[in-house]
Scaffold this motif. Structure first.
Motif, PDB file in Angstrom:
ATOM      1  N   PRO A  37       0.882  -1.141  -0.109  1.00 39.68           N
ATOM      2  CA  PRO A  37      -0.094  -0.098   0.112  1.00 39.68           C
ATOM      3  C   PRO A  37       0.802   1.269   0.075  1.00 39.68           C
ATOM      4  CG  PRO A  37      -0.771  -1.479   1.754  1.00 39.68           C
ATOM      5  CD  PRO A  37       0.812  -2.118   1.179  1.00 39.68           C
ATOM      6  N   GLY A  38       0.166   2.540  -0.575  1.00 41.42           N
ATOM      7  CA  GLY A  38       0.863   3.711  -0.276  1.00 41.42           C
ATOM      8  C   GLY A  38       0.859   4.486  -1.767  1.00 41.42           C
ATOM      9  N   GLY A  39       0.800   3.812  -2.784  1.00 45.17           N
ATOM     10  CA  GLY A  39       0.674   4.386  -4.084  1.00 45.17           C
ATOM     11  C   GLY A  39       1.954   4.967  -4.275  1.00 45.17           C
ATOM     12  N   ALA A  40       1.921   6.454  -5.165  1.00 40.25           N
ATOM     13  CA  ALA A  40       3.429   6.883  -5.289  1.00 40.25           C
ATOM     14  C   ALA A  40       4.160   7.279  -3.990  1.00 40.25           C
ATOM     15  CB  ALA A  40       3.101   7.990  -6.190  1.00 40.25           C
ATOM     16  N   TRP A  41       3.323   7.698  -3.073  1.00 39.04           N
ATOM     17  CA  TRP A  41       3.957   8.049  -1.736  1.00 39.04           C
ATOM     18  C   TRP A  41       4.872   6.943  -1.319  1.00 39.04           C
ATOM     19  CZ3 TRP A  41       3.343  12.684   0.283  1.00 39.04           C
ATOM     20  CH2 TRP A  41       2.407  13.596  -0.288  1.00 39.04           C
ATOM     21  N   ARG A  42       4.720   5.823  -1.410  1.00 44.79           N
ATOM     22  CA  ARG A  42       5.720   4.746  -1.026  1.00 44.79           C
ATOM     23  C   ARG A  42       7.156   4.879  -1.456  1.00 44.79           C
ATOM     24  NH1 ARG A  42       4.336  -0.082  -0.168  1.00 44.79           N
ATOM     25  NH2 ARG A  42       5.896  -1.379  -0.558  1.00 44.79           N
ATOM     26  N   ARG A  83      -4.227   0.798   6.619  1.00 43.61           N
ATOM     27  CA  ARG A  83      -5.233   0.657   7.583  1.00 43.61           C
ATOM     28  C   ARG A  83      -6.684   0.802   6.622  1.00 43.61           C
ATOM     29  NH1 ARG A  83      -5.982   4.875  10.700  1.00 43.61           N
ATOM     30  NH2 ARG A  83      -4.284   6.192   9.928  1.00 43.61           N
ATOM     31  N   PHE A  84      -6.777   1.573   5.616  1.00 48.76           N
ATOM     32  CA  PHE A  84      -7.728   1.987   4.801  1.00 48.76           C
ATOM     33  C   PHE A  84      -7.991   0.494   4.032  1.00 48.76           C
ATOM     34  CE2 PHE A  84     -10.220   2.936   1.103  1.00 48.76           C
ATOM     35  CZ  PHE A  84     -11.284   3.966   1.665  1.00 48.76           C
ATOM     36  N   GLU A  85      -7.210  -0.044   3.497  1.00 48.16           N
ATOM     37  CA  GLU A  85      -7.550  -1.239   2.684  1.00 48.16           C
ATOM     38  C   GLU A  85      -8.121  -2.439   3.553  1.00 48.16           C
ATOM     39  OE1 GLU A  85      -4.336  -2.324   0.233  1.00 48.16           O
ATOM     40  OE2 GLU A  85      -4.224  -0.281  -0.528  1.00 48.16           O
ATOM     41  N   ARG A  86      -7.393  -2.364   4.917  1.00 53.09           N
ATOM     42  CA  ARG A  86      -7.887  -3.449   5.508  1.00 53.09           C
ATOM     43  C   ARG A  86      -9.180  -3.337   6.322  1.00 53.09           C
ATOM     44  NH1 ARG A  86      -4.966  -3.452   9.804  1.00 53.09           N
ATOM     45  NH2 ARG A  86      -3.361  -2.146   9.407  1.00 53.09           N
ATOM     46  N   GLN A  87      -9.465  -2.051   6.595  1.00 56.80           N
ATOM     47  CA  GLN A  87     -10.776  -1.810   7.490  1.00 56.80           C
ATOM     48  C   GLN A  87     -11.845  -1.853   6.497  1.00 56.80           C
ATOM     49  OE1 GLN A  87     -11.107   1.720   9.755  1.00 56.80           O
ATOM     50  NE2 GLN A  87     -13.007   2.309   8.906  1.00 56.80           N
ATOM     51  N   ASP A  89     -11.653  -3.854   3.509  1.00 57.54           N
ATOM     52  CA  ASP A  89     -11.600  -5.151   2.780  1.00 57.54           C
ATOM     53  C   ASP A  89     -11.581  -4.897   1.116  1.00 57.54           C
ATOM     54  OD1 ASP A  89     -10.952  -7.637   2.394  1.00 57.54           O
ATOM     55  OD2 ASP A  89     -13.139  -8.290   2.529  1.00 57.54           O
ATOM     56  N   VAL A  90     -10.716  -3.875   0.695  1.00 60.01           N
ATOM     57  CA  VAL A  90     -10.849  -3.514  -0.493  1.00 60.01           C
ATOM     58  C   VAL A  90      -9.914  -4.326  -1.359  1.00 60.01           C
ATOM     59  CG1 VAL A  90      -9.941  -1.784  -2.157  1.00 60.01           C
ATOM     60  CG2 VAL A  90     -10.474  -0.983   0.092  1.00 60.01           C
ATOM     61  N   PRO A  91     -10.677  -4.946  -2.436  1.00 68.13           N
ATOM     62  CA  PRO A  91     -10.085  -5.986  -3.265  1.00 68.13           C
ATOM     63  C   PRO A  91      -8.973  -5.641  -4.072  1.00 68.13           C
ATOM     64  CG  PRO A  91     -12.118  -5.356  -4.192  1.00 68.13           C
ATOM     65  CD  PRO A  91     -12.254  -4.315  -2.869  1.00 68.13           C
ATOM     66  N   VAL A  92      -7.886  -5.545  -3.651  1.00 67.03           N
ATOM     67  CA  VAL A  92      -6.718  -5.054  -4.423  1.00 67.03           C
ATOM     68  C   VAL A  92      -5.938  -6.203  -4.719  1.00 67.03           C
ATOM     69  CG1 VAL A  92      -4.493  -3.807  -4.273  1.00 67.03           C
ATOM     70  CG2 VAL A  92      -6.759  -2.921  -2.939  1.00 67.03           C
ATOM     71  N   ARG A  93      -5.573  -6.513  -5.916  1.00 63.06           N
ATOM     72  CA  ARG A  93      -4.452  -7.358  -6.409  1.00 63.06           C
ATOM     73  C   ARG A  93      -3.143  -6.603  -6.593  1.00 63.06           C
ATOM     74  NH1 ARG A  93      -7.083 -11.875  -8.884  1.00 63.06           N
ATOM     75  NH2 ARG A  93      -5.139 -12.576  -9.252  1.00 63.06           N
ATOM     76  N   ARG A  94      -2.143  -7.248  -6.166  1.00 68.41           N
ATOM     77  CA  ARG A  94      -0.866  -6.587  -6.371  1.00 68.41           C
ATOM     78  C   ARG A  94       0.345  -7.559  -5.948  1.00 68.41           C
ATOM     79  NH1 ARG A  94      -2.063  -3.501  -1.597  1.00 68.41           N
ATOM     80  NH2 ARG A  94      -2.028  -1.668  -2.658  1.00 68.41           N
ATOM     81  N   PRO A  95       1.507  -7.438  -6.809  1.00 69.59           N
ATOM     82  CA  PRO A  95       1.615  -6.429  -7.750  1.00 69.59           C
ATOM     83  C   PRO A  95       1.111  -6.866  -9.122  1.00 69.59           C
ATOM     84  CG  PRO A  95       3.759  -7.706  -7.329  1.00 69.59           C
ATOM     85  CD  PRO A  95       2.647  -8.249  -6.284  1.00 69.59           C
ATOM     86  N   VAL A  96       0.428  -6.063  -9.811  1.00 74.00           N
ATOM     87  CA  VAL A  96      -0.270  -6.395 -11.011  1.00 74.00           C
ATOM     88  C   VAL A  96       0.237  -5.247 -11.804  1.00 74.00           C
ATOM     89  CG1 VAL A  96      -2.208  -6.865 -12.444  1.00 74.00           C
ATOM     90  CG2 VAL A  96      -1.946  -7.825 -10.291  1.00 74.00           C
ATOM     91  N   HIS A  97       0.930  -5.309 -12.985  1.00 75.57           N
ATOM     92  CA  HIS A  97       1.056  -4.301 -14.065  1.00 75.57           C
ATOM     93  C   HIS A  97       0.358  -4.407 -15.414  1.00 75.57           C
ATOM     94  CE1 HIS A  97       5.024  -3.392 -11.595  1.00 75.57           C
ATOM     95  NE2 HIS A  97       5.083  -4.469 -11.537  1.00 75.57           N
ATOM     96  N   VAL A  98      -0.442  -3.294 -15.659  1.00 79.31           N
ATOM     97  CA  VAL A  98      -1.278  -3.199 -16.560  1.00 79.31           C
ATOM     98  C   VAL A  98      -0.298  -2.962 -17.924  1.00 79.31           C
ATOM     99  CG1 VAL A  98      -3.327  -1.942 -17.761  1.00 79.31           C
ATOM    100  CG2 VAL A  98      -3.302  -2.832 -15.358  1.00 79.31           C
ATOM    101  N   ALA A  99      -0.427  -3.545 -19.045  1.00 77.43           N
ATOM    102  CA  ALA A  99       0.214  -3.476 -20.207  1.00 77.43           C
ATOM    103  C   ALA A  99      -0.644  -2.639 -21.111  1.00 77.43           C
ATOM    104  CB  ALA A  99       0.644  -4.872 -20.780  1.00 77.43           C
ATOM    105  N   ARG A 100      -1.693  -2.760 -21.397  1.00 79.41           N
ATOM    106  CA  ARG A 100      -2.542  -1.899 -22.183  1.00 79.41           C
ATOM    107  C   ARG A 100      -4.170  -2.369 -21.890  1.00 79.41           C
ATOM    108  NH1 ARG A 100      -2.481  -4.279 -28.497  1.00 79.41           N
ATOM    109  NH2 ARG A 100      -3.015  -6.304 -27.993  1.00 79.41           N
ATOM    110  N   VAL A 101      -5.016  -1.532 -22.404  1.00 77.06           N
ATOM    111  CA  VAL A 101      -6.442  -1.822 -22.599  1.00 77.06           C
ATOM    112  C   VAL A 101      -7.062  -1.626 -23.807  1.00 77.06           C
ATOM    113  CG1 VAL A 101      -8.614  -0.958 -21.313  1.00 77.06           C
ATOM    114  CG2 VAL A 101      -6.519  -0.675 -20.096  1.00 77.06           C
TER     115      VAL A 101
END
Length: 347
Positions: A37-42, A83-87, A89-101
């Protein structure tokens, strides 16, 4: 893998959107490229304390509180997002790198290094950290010293005893200069004159900045740099830096040579390091197959909805690039996404 909504990015915007998608019982997944967790801040350097940053605004439903301002911002925000993700239960998958849409009939295919997700709505919250901007100046490839970007900065100690040319007129450049001054010889150069602003950077100021950026985005133009829309706050620390001769900028150099930089008046400054604090661009390369850009180079959005493809919601882009804007835009995008899904179901 089929879901109604794919959210790309678990930073401020992506988490805010997730909160509202959860409240709407939406079928969604969050794909995040980071290891935690942390986005760009990490990824911010450890010497950047929470007290030195622009304010980190609250995520919905979980106030940040009043953390110790002397703590590294990367640590504080990563812990907060965790804390937010755990409180919730956000369905986050990581690390997942998106190549294209890519577009396939009514569906979008989100192609990643962990397979392809098929979705009806894409909520893109990738921010800018992955696209550091390196402006080109003649001779840059000839420089025999070290060049690094804000993106790659680790610590002041890493540059101790060096002659450092800091390029850029934004907050990061100023923070680097103040931190480096006791340890290194610095020269500050900027492309345009630096504007220090003697006013409170309050909510009203934030709304005015967002309005200016939103107008550019509505016209299909790039949103422009943060500093071009805000100026620099004349804080007591910045005033001391000006008085001490640290925060005094020279006009941009015209060329780079093996051992330093050359200015228009012929003068030369020797350098061991060029530190490019020249900002970032929106990280949207994975959306290129959807052809969302206008002739002016930007992407037209109404609120957060891309006008060329209403299946795509952009948050953390243009007026929602700040943490405050990202929080609001996350909510708007989640509501727009669920509204669009409701219209599809009713059709």
């Amino acid at each position: 893998m089929d879901v109604d909504v794919v959210v790309i990015g678990a930073g401020q915007a992506g988490l805010s959107a997730s909160y509202h998608l959860l409240r709407k019982d939406a079928d969604f997944v969050v794909l995040d490229a980071n290891d935690g967790p942390g986005g760009a801040w990490r990824h911010r350097w450890d010497s950047l304390t929470l007290g030195e940053t622009h304010r980190v605004h609250d995520l919905p439903g979980l106030p940040l509180g009043e953390p110790d301002p002397s703590l590294p911002a990367s640590q504080v925000v990563a812990d907060y997002y965790d804390r937010f993700e755990r409180q919730y239960d956000v369905p986050v998958r990581r690390p997942v790198h998106v190549a294209r849409v890519t577009s396939h009939g009514e569906l979008l295919h989100v192609e990643t290094d962990h397979g392809t997700w098929r979705t009806r709505v894409l909520l893109n919250a990738t921010g800018t950290w992955d696209r550091p901007h390196w402006p080109y100046y003649p001779g840059r490839e000839r420089f025999l010293g070290r060049q690094l970007h804000t993106h790659d900065f680790v610590s002041v100690e890493d540059l101790a005893g060096k002659r450092v040319v800091v390029v850029g007129g934004g907050t990061s450049a100023v923070q680097f200069l103040l931190q480096l001054a006791p340890f290194a010889t610095t020269t500050w150069v900027t492309r345009r004159p630096v504007e220090f602003v003697e006013r409170r950077f309050d909510a009203e100021w934030g709304r005015q900045v967002e309005q200016r950026v939103a107008e550019r985005v509505r016209q299909g133009l790039p949103s422009g740099s943060v500093i071009s829309n805000t100026g620099l706050p004349l804080t007591p620390a910045y005033q001391r830096g000006i008085d001490d001769g640290i925060l005094v900028a020279r006009p941009m150099f015209t060329s780079i040579e093996e051992y330093g930089v050359r200015f228009a008046d012929g003068s030369f400054v020797e350098a061991d390091v060029i530190l490019w604090a020249t900002g970032f661009r929106a990280s949207l390369d994975h959306l290129a197959p959807l052809h969302l850009r206008e002739p002016g180079g930007g992407i037209k959005v109404e609120g957060t909805t891309v006008l060329r493809d209403p299946r795509v919601q952009l948050v953390g882009y243009g007026p929602s690039a700040s943490t405050l804007g990202a929080t609001r835009a996350g909510r708007a995008a989640a509501l727009a996404a669920t509204r669009y899904l409701g219209e599809l179901a009713a059709a």
